[in-house]
Scaffold this motif. Structure first.
Motif, short mmCIF file in Angstrom:
data_model
loop_
_atom_site.label_atom_id
_atom_site.label_comp_id
_atom_site.label_asym_id
_atom_site.label_seq_id
_atom_site.Cartn_x
_atom_site.Cartn_y
_atom_site.Cartn_z
N ALA A 102 0.83 -1.21 0.00
CA ALA A 102 0.00 0.00 0.00
C ALA A 102 0.87 1.25 0.00
CB ALA A 102 -0.92 -0.01 1.21
N LEU A 103 1.90 1.25 0.83
CA LEU A 103 2.79 2.41 0.89
C LEU A 103 3.54 2.59 -0.44
CD1 LEU A 103 4.11 4.73 2.40
CD2 LEU A 103 5.68 3.08 3.45
N ALA A 104 4.00 1.49 -1.00
CA ALA A 104 4.72 1.58 -2.28
C ALA A 104 3.84 2.19 -3.36
CB ALA A 104 5.19 0.18 -2.71
N SER A 105 2.54 1.86 -3.35
CA SER A 105 1.65 2.41 -4.36
C SER A 105 1.48 3.91 -4.20
CB SER A 105 0.28 1.71 -4.29
OG SER A 105 -0.45 2.10 -3.15
N LEU A 106 1.57 4.40 -2.96
CA LEU A 106 1.44 5.84 -2.72
C LEU A 106 2.66 6.62 -3.19
CD1 LEU A 106 -0.21 5.94 0.83
CD2 LEU A 106 -1.31 6.11 -1.41
N MET A 107 3.80 5.94 -3.28
CA MET A 107 5.04 6.60 -3.71
C MET A 107 5.12 6.74 -5.22
SD MET A 107 7.98 4.81 -1.41
CE MET A 107 7.80 4.42 0.32
N GLY A 108 4.27 6.03 -5.93
CA GLY A 108 4.36 6.00 -7.38
C GLY A 108 4.35 7.39 -8.00
N LEU A 110 6.51 9.74 -7.59
CA LEU A 110 7.18 10.75 -6.77
C LEU A 110 8.64 10.39 -6.56
CD1 LEU A 110 4.38 11.25 -4.08
CD2 LEU A 110 4.91 12.75 -6.00
N ARG A 111 9.43 11.37 -6.15
CA ARG A 111 10.86 11.15 -5.87
C ARG A 111 10.95 10.65 -4.43
NH1 ARG A 111 14.50 16.10 -7.35
NH2 ARG A 111 16.01 14.43 -7.69
N ALA A 112 11.14 9.36 -4.27
CA ALA A 112 11.09 8.74 -2.94
C ALA A 112 12.45 8.67 -2.28
CB ALA A 112 10.48 7.35 -3.03
N ILE A 113 12.46 8.99 -0.99
CA ILE A 113 13.60 8.74 -0.12
C ILE A 113 13.14 7.70 0.90
CG2 ILE A 113 15.29 9.68 1.50
CD1 ILE A 113 14.83 12.42 0.33
N ALA A 114 13.79 6.53 0.94
CA ALA A 114 13.44 5.47 1.87
C ALA A 114 14.54 5.34 2.92
CB ALA A 114 13.25 4.16 1.13
N ASN A 136 9.83 24.66 2.18
CA ASN A 136 8.65 24.87 1.35
C ASN A 136 8.57 23.90 0.17
OD1 ASN A 136 7.67 27.13 2.87
ND2 ASN A 136 9.23 28.41 1.88
N LEU A 137 9.11 22.70 0.36
CA LEU A 137 9.03 21.68 -0.68
C LEU A 137 7.78 20.81 -0.53
CD1 LEU A 137 12.79 20.66 -0.87
CD2 LEU A 137 11.51 22.12 -2.43
N GLY A 157 1.57 15.67 0.79
CA GLY A 157 2.00 16.98 0.35
C GLY A 157 1.81 17.15 -1.15
N GLU A 158 1.86 18.38 -1.59
CA GLU A 158 1.70 18.68 -3.02
C GLU A 158 3.03 18.68 -3.75
OE1 GLU A 158 -1.12 18.83 -4.53
OE2 GLU A 158 -2.34 18.71 -2.70
N GLY A 159 4.13 18.50 -3.01
CA GLY A 159 5.45 18.49 -3.64
C GLY A 159 5.76 17.17 -4.32
N THR A 160 6.97 17.09 -4.86
CA THR A 160 7.36 15.91 -5.66
C THR A 160 8.12 14.87 -4.85
OG1 THR A 160 9.44 16.98 -6.33
CG2 THR A 160 7.51 17.30 -7.76
N VAL A 161 8.39 15.14 -3.56
CA VAL A 161 9.21 14.24 -2.75
C VAL A 161 8.34 13.47 -1.76
CG1 VAL A 161 11.16 14.07 -1.15
CG2 VAL A 161 11.19 15.79 -2.97
N PHE A 162 8.62 12.18 -1.61
CA PHE A 162 7.94 11.34 -0.62
C PHE A 162 9.03 10.71 0.25
CE2 PHE A 162 3.83 8.97 0.10
CZ PHE A 162 4.24 8.31 1.25
#
Length: 464
Positions: A102-108, A110-114, A136-137, A157-162
């Motif tokens: 479920a979490l992986a699907s939410l990252m789709g 986006l630029r993910a940091i794990a 303000n990212l 968030g509305e930004g591109t990073v997760f």
């Protein structure tokens, strides 16, 4: 379908929705517009927070809680096969989705940091979430604890990073495809799922191999397990490896960590230049977590100077050396530490922050399997305290193991010269600790179970 929601997540039902990892995913989905429902064993502030976002939260587990039109049932590895809602899902042919999927699907997209590692994941993930928000990212984030500032463990968030905490305990972190991954340390833990260090290394190597081509692994240069993993990771194709720490060979080298009471001043050498910033929580281990966060943000293209300044805005996570209050001249602090390495780090941090204070610890072991494997080391860690009270083992998801009790820890602590008292009745602890404490002392409640409930009760006894 609501924007940003995978089709299977339109009407999810979470079993154990109040858990740290589960509730974060549920919150993000609710904020994205999904019709979220779920159940939990007991009422909590988390349940109320979810209801405020529009989620339906049932208390207790029953087949009738699962709506006929649920698009999926989300579970963690802690959910037993005989859970009535899980059995009902099978009857209705509702798909069952693991929390990590479920979490992986939410990252789709986006630029993910794990953020992974045996210890420090929650703190480091939180540091990044706070710093990126400060810049303000507007990141999305999912964390295993509540931030002291925003007061939540997740946000859309509305930004591109997760930014996400990546849990190795059940190998679920292998589901993610981050652009940047952090590995803080690699040690043997979660003995019900890993039989050896070789299995641990293999699992972390799979995780590193899931980083997107051209992505970056940020990894500790000073910790033995991380060094071993670094050698393996360097053989992986299309992967940038950035090491950090106090080692002379570290790519992001820690030049100095200077304690400043309950904060630290950290100087690093990055790309040949010195950079100094403040970490607003005590302890060398938290300072190193901040350096890992700095290295990850830089790998994502964020200017180092801006990020370093923003990291100073992080003020902590609930249950990570969280001050619960002061009464009769005694400060009560709460710690989530439950592994010997974490226990030692937090006790040393408290010693460094208040070297003249007497340190009293209330420790609740977490899991029979962990106590069986690491009970001796837990006892040795308690020798850093002036006195300790040790409770019975908090079982969490496990059944008892014959012969494994808190006595294993207590015997090891006494062998190490520690002053330790066993208390089997949790209700008796607040009065006992209040009777031990004197003005100027620090009391540390420590463990991953419900020992956290004792802090306010100790303060009440001290006040009376």
């Amino acid at each position: 379908m609501a924007p940003g929601i995978p089709a299977a997540m339109e009407r999810p039902h979470f079993i154990g929705i109040g858990g740290a990892g589960m509730s974060g995913i549920a919150k993000i989905l609710a904020q994205r517009g999904a019709k979220v429902a779920g159940s939990d064993a007991k009422e909590s502030g988390t349940a109320e927070a979810l209801r405020a976002l529009g989620a339906t939260v049932h208390i207790g587990h029953a087949a009738g809680h699962l709506a006929d039109d649920a698009s999926c049932v989300v579970v963690s590895s802690a959910i037993r096969a005989d859970n009535p809602e899980l059995l009902r899902a099978a009857e209705l042919s509702v798909p069952v989705v693991h929390r990590s999927d479920a979490l992986a699907s939410l990252m789709g997209g986006l630029r993910a940091i794990a953020v992974a590692g045996t210890h420090g994941k929650t703190t480091t993930t939180s540091m990044l979430a706070v710093a990126l928000t400060e810049l303000n990212l507007d990141p999305s984030y999912a964390i295993g604890g509540d931030l002291a500032g925003p007061g939540t463990n997740a946000a859309h968030g509305e930004g591109t990073v997760f930014v996400a905490e990546a849990d190795e305990s059940d190998r679920s972190f292998q589901k993610y495809d981050p652009e940047v991954a952090i590995v803080l340390n690699v040690e043997l833990d979660h003995h019900a799922n890993y039989a050896s260090m070789d299995e641990i290394y293999e699992s972390f190597e799979v995780f590193a191999g899931k980083i997107v081509p051209g992505g970056t692994l940020v990894i500790a240069a000073d910790q033995e397990g991380a060094v071993e993993l670094t050698e393996r990771a360097r053989a992986l194709p299309s992967l940038n490896v950035v090491t950090y720490g106090e080692s002379e060979t570290a790519d992001v080298r820690v030049h100095r960590i200077t304690p400043r009471g309950l904060t630290s001043e950290v100087t690093v050498i990055l790309n040949g230049k010195y950079l100094t910033f403040t970490v607003s929580v005590p302890g060398r281990h938290y300072a190193l977590n901040a350096v890992a966060a700095l290295a990850a943000g830089v790998a994502l293209g964020i200017p180092a100077h801006n990020l370093a300044s923003a990291l100073g805005k992080y003020t902590g996570v609930k249950r990570r050396l969280q001050l619960k209050g002061e009464a009769a001249g005694v400060q009560v602090i709460d710690s989530y530490a439950h592994h010997p390495t974490e226990m030692t780090a937090d006790l040393e941090a408290m010693r460094g922050a208040a070297s003249d204070a007497r340190l009293l610890v209330v420790f609740q072991p977490h899991l029979f399997s962990r106590t069986q494997e690491l009970g001796t080391e837990m006892g040795q860690a308690l020798a850093l305290a002036d006195a300790s009270v040790v409770l019975d083992i908090y079982p969490a998801r496990e059944d008892p193991i014959p012969g494994i009790t808190s006595a294993l820890i207590i015997d090891a602590a006494r062998s190490a010269g520690a002053d330790v008292t066993a208390v089997h009745d949790k209700a008796a602890v607040p009065g006992a600790v209040a009777g031990m404490a004197k003005p100027g002392d620090l009391v540390l409640t420590m463990g991953a179970g419900d020992v956290t409930e004792l802090g306010p009760q100790i303060l009440d006894h001290l006040s009376s």
